[in-house]
Design a protein around this motif. Structure first.
Motif, mmCIF file in Angstrom:
data_model
loop_
_atom_site.group_PDB
_atom_site.id
_atom_site.type_symbol
_atom_site.label_atom_id
_atom_site.label_comp_id
_atom_site.label_asym_id
_atom_site.label_seq_id
_atom_site.Cartn_x
_atom_site.Cartn_y
_atom_site.Cartn_z
ATOM 1 N N THR A 266 -1.141 16.629 -15.224
ATOM 2 C CA THR A 266 -1.583 18.024 -15.214
ATOM 3 C C THR A 266 -2.142 18.352 -13.840
ATOM 4 O OG1 THR A 266 -3.867 17.593 -15.899
ATOM 5 C CG2 THR A 266 -2.228 17.881 -17.671
ATOM 6 N N ASP A 267 -2.302 19.637 -13.561
ATOM 7 C CA ASP A 267 -2.893 20.041 -12.289
ATOM 8 C C ASP A 267 -4.330 19.549 -12.162
ATOM 9 O OD1 ASP A 267 -0.590 21.310 -11.448
ATOM 10 O OD2 ASP A 267 -1.235 23.285 -12.136
ATOM 11 N N ASP A 268 -5.063 19.559 -13.267
ATOM 12 C CA ASP A 268 -6.472 19.158 -13.240
ATOM 13 C C ASP A 268 -6.668 17.651 -13.269
ATOM 14 O OD1 ASP A 268 -7.329 21.796 -13.179
ATOM 15 O OD2 ASP A 268 -7.415 21.947 -15.363
ATOM 16 N N SER A 269 -5.703 16.926 -13.803
ATOM 17 C CA SER A 269 -5.838 15.481 -13.975
ATOM 18 C C SER A 269 -4.480 14.810 -13.778
ATOM 19 C CB SER A 269 -6.392 15.179 -15.371
ATOM 20 O OG SER A 269 -6.475 13.798 -15.600
ATOM 21 N N PRO A 270 -4.158 14.494 -12.519
ATOM 22 C CA PRO A 270 -2.835 13.916 -12.255
ATOM 23 C C PRO A 270 -2.709 12.497 -12.805
ATOM 24 C CG PRO A 270 -4.178 13.858 -10.284
ATOM 25 C CD PRO A 270 -4.962 14.626 -11.306
ATOM 26 N N VAL A 271 -1.485 12.185 -13.228
ATOM 27 C CA VAL A 271 -1.143 10.834 -13.678
ATOM 28 C C VAL A 271 0.101 10.424 -12.905
ATOM 29 C CG1 VAL A 271 -0.544 9.359 -15.638
ATOM 30 C CG2 VAL A 271 -2.026 11.350 -16.000
ATOM 31 N N VAL A 272 0.026 9.287 -12.228
ATOM 32 C CA VAL A 272 1.167 8.797 -11.458
ATOM 33 C C VAL A 272 1.466 7.356 -11.829
ATOM 34 C CG1 VAL A 272 0.825 10.383 -9.510
ATOM 35 C CG2 VAL A 272 -0.285 8.157 -9.491
ATOM 36 N N LEU A 273 2.702 6.949 -11.598
ATOM 37 C CA LEU A 273 3.165 5.601 -11.914
ATOM 38 C C LEU A 273 3.122 4.716 -10.672
ATOM 39 C CD1 LEU A 273 4.613 3.585 -13.873
ATOM 40 C CD2 LEU A 273 6.762 4.493 -12.968
ATOM 41 N N ALA A 274 2.537 3.536 -10.815
ATOM 42 C CA ALA A 274 2.646 2.487 -9.796
ATOM 43 C C ALA A 274 3.698 1.509 -10.315
ATOM 44 C CB ALA A 274 1.309 1.786 -9.600
ATOM 45 N N ALA B 179 -4.887 18.708 -2.559
ATOM 46 C CA ALA B 179 -4.622 19.828 -1.663
ATOM 47 C C ALA B 179 -4.235 21.074 -2.459
ATOM 48 C CB ALA B 179 -3.524 19.453 -0.667
ATOM 49 N N ARG B 180 -3.380 20.884 -3.470
ATOM 50 C CA ARG B 180 -2.993 22.030 -4.307
ATOM 51 C C ARG B 180 -4.195 22.578 -5.055
ATOM 52 N NH1 ARG B 180 0.922 18.466 -6.233
ATOM 53 N NH2 ARG B 180 0.013 18.672 -8.302
ATOM 54 N N ALA B 181 -5.019 21.678 -5.596
ATOM 55 C CA ALA B 181 -6.170 22.104 -6.381
ATOM 56 C C ALA B 181 -7.204 22.791 -5.500
ATOM 57 C CB ALA B 181 -6.785 20.912 -7.106
ATOM 58 N N VAL C 211 -5.264 7.712 -21.645
ATOM 59 C CA VAL C 211 -5.308 8.918 -20.814
ATOM 60 C C VAL C 211 -6.205 9.970 -21.470
ATOM 61 C CG1 VAL C 211 -3.922 10.833 -19.892
ATOM 62 C CG2 VAL C 211 -3.072 8.478 -19.727
ATOM 63 N N ASP C 212 -6.027 10.175 -22.765
ATOM 64 C CA ASP C 212 -6.833 11.172 -23.478
ATOM 65 C C ASP C 212 -8.315 10.814 -23.475
ATOM 66 O OD1 ASP C 212 -4.521 12.593 -24.020
ATOM 67 O OD2 ASP C 212 -4.320 11.803 -26.052
ATOM 68 N N THR C 213 -8.632 9.539 -23.656
ATOM 69 C CA THR C 213 -10.025 9.090 -23.652
ATOM 70 C C THR C 213 -10.648 9.273 -22.268
ATOM 71 O OG1 THR C 213 -9.589 7.517 -25.425
ATOM 72 C CG2 THR C 213 -11.559 7.135 -24.101
ATOM 73 N N ALA C 214 -9.891 8.932 -21.223
ATOM 74 C CA ALA C 214 -10.392 9.111 -19.856
ATOM 75 C C ALA C 214 -10.647 10.589 -19.574
ATOM 76 C CB ALA C 214 -9.400 8.529 -18.854
ATOM 77 N N ARG C 215 -9.750 11.445 -20.012
ATOM 78 C CA ARG C 215 -9.923 12.885 -19.789
ATOM 79 C C ARG C 215 -11.064 13.463 -20.617
ATOM 80 N NH1 ARG C 215 -3.536 14.335 -19.421
ATOM 81 N NH2 ARG C 215 -3.379 14.101 -17.157
ATOM 82 N N ALA C 216 -11.338 12.878 -21.773
ATOM 83 C CA ALA C 216 -12.475 13.344 -22.577
ATOM 84 C C ALA C 216 -13.779 13.083 -21.821
ATOM 85 C CB ALA C 216 -12.490 12.645 -23.935
ATOM 86 N N ALA C 217 -13.835 11.981 -21.089
ATOM 87 C CA ALA C 217 -15.024 11.649 -20.304
ATOM 88 C C ALA C 217 -15.085 12.448 -19.007
ATOM 89 C CB ALA C 217 -15.060 10.159 -20.005
ATOM 90 N N ASN C 218 -13.905 12.724 -18.423
ATOM 91 C CA ASN C 218 -13.846 13.458 -17.160
ATOM 92 C C ASN C 218 -12.521 14.211 -17.111
ATOM 93 O OD1 ASN C 218 -13.596 14.418 -14.568
ATOM 94 N ND2 ASN C 218 -13.948 12.458 -13.563
ATOM 95 N N PRO C 219 -12.530 15.511 -17.377
ATOM 96 C CA PRO C 219 -11.285 16.292 -17.406
ATOM 97 C C PRO C 219 -10.523 16.306 -16.090
ATOM 98 C CG PRO C 219 -13.116 17.535 -18.336
ATOM 99 C CD PRO C 219 -13.699 16.309 -17.715
ATOM 100 N N ASN C 220 -11.170 15.908 -14.999
ATOM 101 C CA ASN C 220 -10.509 15.904 -13.690
ATOM 102 C C ASN C 220 -10.173 14.502 -13.201
ATOM 103 O OD1 ASN C 220 -10.675 18.755 -13.351
ATOM 104 N ND2 ASN C 220 -12.846 18.485 -12.969
ATOM 105 N N VAL C 221 -10.142 13.542 -14.103
ATOM 106 C CA VAL C 221 -9.872 12.155 -13.714
ATOM 107 C C VAL C 221 -8.461 12.036 -13.133
ATOM 108 C CG1 VAL C 221 -9.043 11.410 -16.000
ATOM 109 C CG2 VAL C 221 -10.060 9.742 -14.449
#
Length: 113
Positions: A55-63, A98-100, A5-15
């Motif tokens: 986070t608001d900028d980068s949501p993480v959800v469980l499948a 929608a929130r963002a 998650v941290d690596t993905a966000r480093a590349a794109n904070p809005n991932v």
């Protein structure tokens, strides 16, 4: 998984991230007798951790693939359950968008689509 998650966000904070848990499999007998409990423990830890990574900028959800696959009896119902989990994750991301976007109209950066 947090490193991912941290690596993905480093590349794109809005991932937007959807993480799947691990489906339980048939027993491996004596080859790995602790696998079912390890899988259960991992899935529980993942489910507890994901909300803290969201986070608001980068949501993480469980499948929840484990539930979709272990509670289904036929291939078609498995695919329907997996599809439902994916649709739920998509709705979560859409809700976040929608929130963002609303926040963007109130002076914050808008979401790039």
């Amino acid at each position: 998984m947090k490193d991912f998650v941290d690596t993905a966000r480093a590349a794109n904070p809005n991932v937007e991230i959807v993480l799947a848990n691990v489906p339980h499999r048939t027993t491996l007998g004596d080859a790995n007798p602790h696998l079912p409990q390890r899988t259960t423990d991992y899935n529980k830890a993942l489910a507890e951790a994901i909300p803290t990574w969201d986070t608001d900028d980068s949501p993480v959800v469980l499948a929840d693939l484990d539930d979709a696959l272990t509670s289904s009896l036929t291939t078609s119902s498995v695919m329907n359950d997996v599809s439902s989990s994916s649709q739920e994750a998509s709705r979560s991301v859409a809700s976040w968008r929608a929130r963002a976007t609303t926040a963007g109209s109130e002076g914050r950066s808008q979401v790039a689509t």
